[in-house]
Write an enzyme that holds these catalytic residues in place. Structure first.
Site, PDB file in Angstrom:
ATOM      1  N   LYS A 257       4.075   7.176  35.983  1.00 32.89           N
ATOM      2  CA  LYS A 257       3.833   6.546  37.462  1.00 32.89           C
ATOM      3  C   LYS A 257       4.427   5.120  37.429  1.00 32.89           C
ATOM      4  O   LYS A 257       4.283   4.605  38.210  1.00 32.89           O
ATOM      5  CB  LYS A 257       2.371   6.765  37.724  1.00 32.89           C
ATOM      6  CG  LYS A 257       1.802   8.036  37.788  1.00 32.89           C
ATOM      7  CD  LYS A 257       0.617   8.008  38.187  1.00 32.89           C
ATOM      8  CE  LYS A 257      -0.270   9.507  37.935  1.00 32.89           C
ATOM      9  NZ  LYS A 257      -1.572   9.508  37.638  1.00 32.89           N
TER      10      LYS A 257
ATOM     11  N   HIS B 294       7.133   0.289  11.712  1.00 33.27           N
ATOM     12  CA  HIS B 294       6.276   1.372  11.356  1.00 33.27           C
ATOM     13  C   HIS B 294       5.415   1.183  10.194  1.00 33.27           C
ATOM     14  O   HIS B 294       5.495   1.690   9.044  1.00 33.27           O
ATOM     15  CB  HIS B 294       6.970   2.777  11.092  1.00 33.27           C
ATOM     16  CG  HIS B 294       6.243   4.062  11.219  1.00 33.27           C
ATOM     17  ND1 HIS B 294       5.021   4.152  11.411  1.00 33.27           N
ATOM     18  CD2 HIS B 294       6.774   5.276  11.094  1.00 33.27           C
ATOM     19  CE1 HIS B 294       4.484   5.374  11.621  1.00 33.27           C
ATOM     20  NE2 HIS B 294       5.829   6.129  11.549  1.00 33.27           N
TER      21      HIS B 294
ATOM     22  N   ARG C 290       2.479   4.414  19.796  1.00 35.00           N
ATOM     23  CA  ARG C 290       3.965   4.778  19.511  1.00 35.00           C
ATOM     24  C   ARG C 290       4.456   4.472  20.883  1.00 35.00           C
ATOM     25  O   ARG C 290       4.090   5.117  21.776  1.00 35.00           O
ATOM     26  CB  ARG C 290       4.024   5.971  18.724  1.00 35.00           C
ATOM     27  CG  ARG C 290       5.808   6.353  18.809  1.00 35.00           C
ATOM     28  CD  ARG C 290       6.069   7.432  18.013  1.00 35.00           C
ATOM     29  NE  ARG C 290       5.780   7.048  16.518  1.00 35.00           N
ATOM     30  CZ  ARG C 290       6.407   7.903  15.430  1.00 35.00           C
ATOM     31  NH1 ARG C 290       7.289   9.077  15.963  1.00 35.00           N
ATOM     32  NH2 ARG C 290       6.267   7.461  14.266  1.00 35.00           N
TER      33      ARG C 290
ATOM     34  N   ARG D 203       3.678  14.391  13.230  1.00 34.50           N
ATOM     35  CA  ARG D 203       3.152  14.172  12.144  1.00 34.50           C
ATOM     36  C   ARG D 203       2.190  12.899  12.266  1.00 34.50           C
ATOM     37  O   ARG D 203       1.106  12.815  11.817  1.00 34.50           O
ATOM     38  CB  ARG D 203       4.291  13.836  11.252  1.00 34.50           C
ATOM     39  CG  ARG D 203       4.005  13.729   9.675  1.00 34.50           C
ATOM     40  CD  ARG D 203       5.280  13.783   9.025  1.00 34.50           C
ATOM     41  NE  ARG D 203       6.342  14.451   9.637  1.00 34.50           N
ATOM     42  CZ  ARG D 203       6.428  15.694   9.420  1.00 34.50           C
ATOM     43  NH1 ARG D 203       5.767  16.365   8.214  1.00 34.50           N
ATOM     44  NH2 ARG D 203       7.241  16.436   9.989  1.00 34.50           N
ATOM     45  N   THR D 204       2.723  11.767  12.737  1.00 35.79           N
ATOM     46  CA  THR D 204       1.992  10.430  12.580  1.00 35.79           C
ATOM     47  C   THR D 204       0.862  10.697  13.735  1.00 35.79           C
ATOM     48  O   THR D 204      -0.439  10.201  13.284  1.00 35.79           O
ATOM     49  CB  THR D 204       2.971   9.512  13.214  1.00 35.79           C
ATOM     50  OG1 THR D 204       4.026   9.277  12.378  1.00 35.79           O
ATOM     51  CG2 THR D 204       2.369   7.921  12.987  1.00 35.79           C
TER      52      THR D 204
END
Lengths: 306, 142
Positions: free
Chosen positions: A80, A129, A101, A51-52
């Site tokens: 890595k 958020h 995120r 969604r975000t």
């Protein structure tokens, strides 16, 4: 250059400007269709979020810009062992702005220390958020017509729910706000938020029953009990369906109360509520795109009529 | 109470929260300094119930009192010269502390990011509360 790591990185007047621009976009989205032509947004998503990420990407595409990025740590150089600092140094030369995120709290702040492009926190663990908070504020302002003098109920997981913590923080900056915090004992708000509310003299009450308080609310903010925040599956199973908003409960609510939810919803709102005009969570998701469009414009300092 | 002889020249770090002496011992790197050290744990205290005390005989230079304040904001430091207390110091709390305290929140970026500068900021000077700059978790002095 400005970064948005926490909702309070914008002053109240900057926030009001952002919400005003968002409302201009809602009114005439086509006017803004080319303002970011030639600009690129990098979406650095170290943990899955449909969604975000799509909301950010839709926002940039709506502004005429382009997007690049990755949608899980496995498909990035993090697998890595590359540090956040090194990744952002490199991405800074590929894009004009980035949304990050990360499952670790504070990762976007680290990125901002090494970035030469604006960094937007798109969610860091259970911490902040900010664009969800801006979305929530836009939804309340647009549909209620104000951000002050409101009785706001939060229901469900108030312990791990970062959207709850952020929105409480943001709303305390407006006058006449009262909070009703509805949760089981195990999922009450963290101590530090309780202490801040007491210190700032903000009225609030903590209760367990939604039925007892729903009639007095202007806003009901429902949350999901998030499986990924529990270390113990037993606790999750015991608490996950503790609140279910349905027609029966809604019958006791004010006729102009709004139901918000950051989504995804699981069982905490019965599908039968979706058709109730007070259920605005899908509208809220739509507003998320508009507020992100406005935020990208502000951070890139592009003109409205470019 | 256990008796430890008085100092001729040195410092006494008093009113350390019970159980906190070893952290301060470790920060001051006393193990590698050419000084005599006595650590008194769980001494009786009218004010605190129990407290720890560190007595250091010898010259101690470069002690950052403010950092000691961040580790334990209630401590007092008595400076001893020729067997008498010549100065009593109370640490003030620094606004920021870097690379002294480490965040214990397993969800914090500082647990995995190489080369990060561990930074804590003072958020409540009355109670001496420091929070991690990155995840905002308060520092647990236990």
């Amino acid at each position: 250059m400005k970064h948005i790591i926490s909702p309070t990185d914008l002053t109240v007047s900057e926030l009001n400007e952002l919400l005003e621009l968002s409302e201009e976009i809602i009114t005439a989205p086509k006017r803004f269709a080319q303002v970011c032509q030639g600009k690129k947004l990098a979406t650095l998503f170290y943990e899955p979020s449909t969604r975000t990420r799509l909301s950010f990407e839709a926002a940039m595409l709506n502004l005429g810009g382009s997007i690049l990025g990755f949608s899980s740590a496995d498909s990035s150089s993090a697998a890595k062992g590359e540090s956040v600092a090194d990744t952002i140094r490199v991405i800074s030369s590929y894009a004009d702005i980035c949304a990050i995120r990360h499952p670790k709290e504070g990762a976007p702040l680290v990125a901002s220390h090494f970035s030469s492009i604006p960094v937007i926190n798109a969610g860091d663990g259970g911490h902040n958020h900010p664009t969800q908070t801006f979305t929530d504020l836009l939804t309340i302002k647009n549909l209620k017509g104000r951000l002050n003098n409101l009785c706001v109920g939060f229901c469900g997981d108030l312990k791990f729910g970062r959207t709850v913590h952020s929105l409480i923080h943001a709303l305390t900056r407006y006058e006449g706000i009262k909070f009703v915090l509805i949760s089981p004992e195990e999922l009450r708000i963290p101590n530090y938020i309780r202490e801040e509310l007491i210190a700032a003299n903000i009225p609030f009450e903590e209760v367990r029953s939604l039925d007892d308080v729903i009639a007095g609310l202007d806003i009901l903010y429902m949350t999901r009990v998030q499986k990924e925040r529990f270390f113990n599956e037993e606790d999750y199973i015991r608490l996950k369906d503790i609140y279910i908003l349905d027609h029966k409960k809604m019958a006791n609510a004010n006729k102009d109360m709004l139901v918000l939810h950051p989504l995804p919803r699981v069982n905490e709102i019965a599908p039968e509520v979706d058709d109730d005009p007070r259920a605005v969570y899908f509208k809220q998701a739509e507003f998320g795109v508009y507020v992100r469009m406005a935020l990208i414009m502000k951070l890139l300092e592009v003109e409205k009529d470019a | 109470m256990l008796n430890i002889g008085g100092l001729n020249q040195g410092i006494v770090i008093d009113h350390i929260k019970a159980g906190g002496a070893m952290k301060i011992y470790s920060y001051l790197d006393l193990e590698n300094k050419d000084v005599s050290v006595a650590i008194i744990k769980n001494a009786k205290s009218n004010k605190m119930g129990k407290k720890d005390i560190i007595k250091i005989e010898g010259t101690m230079e470069d002690i950052d009192l403010d950092i000691l304040g961040a580790l334990d904001h209630r401590i007092t430091i008595n400076v001893i010269k020729d067997g008498v207390i010549v100065d009593k110091k109370f640490p003030t709390l620094p606004e920021r502390v870097t690379n002294i305290l480490k965040c214990r929140n397993p969800r914090c970026i500082t647990t995995v990011e190489p080369g990060i500068v561990h930074t804590f900021k003072l958020t409540d000077s009355r109670n001496g509360v420091y929070r991690c700059l990155y995840c905002e978790q308060s520092f647990d002095r236990r």
